[in-house]
Design an enzyme around this catalytic site. Sequence first.
Site, PDB file in Angstrom:
ATOM      1  N   SER A 263       1.725   6.147   2.071  1.00 21.80           N
ATOM      2  CA  SER A 263       0.275   6.418   2.013  1.00 21.80           C
ATOM      3  C   SER A 263      -0.138   6.599   3.279  1.00 21.80           C
ATOM      4  O   SER A 263       0.185   6.088   4.251  1.00 21.80           O
ATOM      5  CB  SER A 263      -0.513   5.639   0.948  1.00 21.80           C
ATOM      6  OG  SER A 263      -0.556   4.307   1.781  1.00 21.80           O
ATOM      7  N   LYS A 264      -1.419   7.025   3.537  1.00 20.80           N
ATOM      8  CA  LYS A 264      -2.110   7.141   4.843  1.00 20.80           C
ATOM      9  C   LYS A 264      -2.371   5.509   5.339  1.00 20.80           C
ATOM     10  O   LYS A 264      -2.188   5.706   6.790  1.00 20.80           O
ATOM     11  CB  LYS A 264      -3.374   7.857   4.486  1.00 20.80           C
ATOM     12  CG  LYS A 264      -4.597   7.770   5.686  1.00 20.80           C
ATOM     13  CD  LYS A 264      -5.909   8.250   5.317  1.00 20.80           C
ATOM     14  CE  LYS A 264      -6.781   8.388   6.177  1.00 20.80           C
ATOM     15  NZ  LYS A 264      -6.933   7.114   7.264  1.00 20.80           N
ATOM     16  N   ARG A 265      -2.598   4.863   4.531  1.00 16.20           N
ATOM     17  CA  ARG A 265      -2.701   3.516   5.078  1.00 16.20           C
ATOM     18  C   ARG A 265      -1.524   2.756   5.709  1.00 16.20           C
ATOM     19  O   ARG A 265      -1.469   1.968   6.804  1.00 16.20           O
ATOM     20  CB  ARG A 265      -3.210   2.454   3.816  1.00 16.20           C
ATOM     21  CG  ARG A 265      -4.563   2.880   3.510  1.00 16.20           C
ATOM     22  CD  ARG A 265      -4.889   1.660   2.284  1.00 16.20           C
ATOM     23  NE  ARG A 265      -6.504   1.923   1.889  1.00 16.20           N
ATOM     24  CZ  ARG A 265      -7.416   1.554   2.531  1.00 16.20           C
ATOM     25  NH1 ARG A 265      -7.233   1.206   3.878  1.00 16.20           N
ATOM     26  NH2 ARG A 265      -8.626   1.878   2.257  1.00 16.20           N
ATOM     27  N   ASP A 266      -0.421   3.134   5.425  1.00 10.99           N
ATOM     28  CA  ASP A 266       0.882   2.671   5.801  1.00 10.99           C
ATOM     29  C   ASP A 266       0.799   3.262   7.273  1.00 10.99           C
ATOM     30  O   ASP A 266       1.527   2.398   8.087  1.00 10.99           O
ATOM     31  CB  ASP A 266       2.092   3.084   4.874  1.00 10.99           C
ATOM     32  CG  ASP A 266       2.042   2.577   3.614  1.00 10.99           C
ATOM     33  OD1 ASP A 266       1.885   1.530   3.465  1.00 10.99           O
ATOM     34  OD2 ASP A 266       2.362   3.294   2.590  1.00 10.99           O
ATOM     35  N   GLY A 267       0.656   4.357   7.380  1.00  8.89           N
ATOM     36  CA  GLY A 267       0.626   4.922   8.844  1.00  8.89           C
ATOM     37  C   GLY A 267      -0.261   4.038   9.741  1.00  8.89           C
ATOM     38  O   GLY A 267       0.104   3.604  11.118  1.00  8.89           O
TER      39      GLY A 267
END
Length: 506
Positions: A263-267
């Site tokens: 997900s975006k958060r992982d980035g």
Amino acid sequence: MNKKVRVRFAPSPTGPLHIGGVRTALYNYLFAKQHGGDMLLRIEDTDSARFVPGAEEYIVEALNWLGIKIDEGIGAEKQGKHTPYRQSERKDIYRKYVDQLLEKKLAYIAFDTPTDLETKRAEIANFQYDASTRDLMTNSLTLSEEAVNSRLQNGEQYVVRIKIEPNQEIKVQDLIRGEVIVNSSVIDDKVLFKSVDGLPTYHLANVVDDYLMEISHVIRGEEWLPSAPLHVLLYRYLNWTDVMPQFAHLPLLLKPDGNGKLSKRDGDRLGFPVFPLNWKDSKTGETSSGYREAGYFPEAVVNFLSLLGWNSGTEQEIFSMDELINLFSLERVSKSGAKFDYEKGKWFNHKYLQNKPIDEIADLFQHILIQKDIIEDWEKVKKIVELVRERANFITDLWVQSSFFFVAPISYDEKTVQKRWKAETPRQMEELIDLLNAIDDFTAENTEELTKKWIAENEYNMGGIMNAFRLAIVGEPKGPHMFDIISLIGKEETIERIKNAIKLIV
RNA sequence: GGUCCAUUCGUCUAUCGGUUAGGACGCCAGGUUUUCAUCCUGGAAAGAGGGGUUCGACUCCCCUAUGGACUACCA
């Protein structure tokens, strides 16, 4: 029957295109091109509430950057004969099929409000709107015809739901997973159409559009596998089973650590891009970084992504787009999810950086220099790039690896000073200045020969001299061959820097 | 909870009943080098568990475990 291969990538414009979506697009593209088919881009914007301005443009730009060419639809040179390719603009088209299903009693009208549904869900554990519960609800199956009509005339909001016969076996043939069998009882009466905006939901829209656009293969993420039986049923209800596309559900891209979908958060958390291009959220104003801006080559991203869930069966790792088109096959797509390994992504970029023509790299680097107000001779830039590219993963690393070619050090790495700058060093450096000063032919070969001779004659320690020399010129213990460096920066600058170092290092 | 899908080194993966289980990234060691990096060589590192089927299972079947997806008037 061998119909022409036509695949579609059908994202919804709810934000920037996720890297997983990019891979789906890529696999679609590879498959289409291998079979001489068409790649369509269709925008699935049937949820007016989630529409994000700019998202569509972003998707087109991203695919463009990656070299994924659209043959038909949004972003194509000519849109094609199935226009429009934005589902919100196809409203009138869907209505006809909704009516058809209603007439054939394969769908029904439901008036239950969101709150009605909520209370039902609270009341009944594991509530599902289906054959077992629809008699309890407010719909055209439980209401009289007059009641339904008067509600409609009063402009009451409604949805159209598919009527699913319970206890039927639905088979889905998946090109990657084989046969998947689901009992129809576990599928709920999905909403196909909502009166609020006059738009269908994804399920109906994608089936209708795939049919009308003559799609031969639906290649999409595994998250769609559970609803695939519903789609098969829809083809059946609409009498299109003979031209139903073949399905292939791709494994998901997973978080590098722990579990779950990337997900975006992982980035943000792990410090790598999960989007192809930078994206600025117009609401929050925050920017998410993209591979392009992080310094990746599109070819490297394509190569990296292609191997996340597919392999050629050989030991080759580096593939051009053309090679991928040649070799790709759905049979060789793996079934299980792939964790996203950013380190390997870097390695791919490193490889491409080494293998590209020097002119291309130098050109990109010169743009970076210009942004830094550094105007430098083209031939010199090329030489510098040649010298430092092997220690770089990205174009942007080139500056870190070569800044000392353009700017004299203003400070000296403390650790190195302690280790390499001894009491006798200043005197030796003075001698070195004299030596270099007397050299007219300042080529690397010549300065190297004479310097080494001088070191030998005086019985100096090679490492001691050279490391101090490097410290004076570069400021840090890094960089290519010393004599290559000084031949490029020139005699005057070299001597100037040694003098500076003698002055500044205590 | 239910349904579906999956399960080989830390990670991506090869193997389509018989292999010393191969490669790549990363990691470690050695070499090259005036530094850093590159590069070269080498090394550690895997079939979730249990039952079957079979002369023989990583490979086929079943169960268990684990993970994931889905379960909206989102896609």
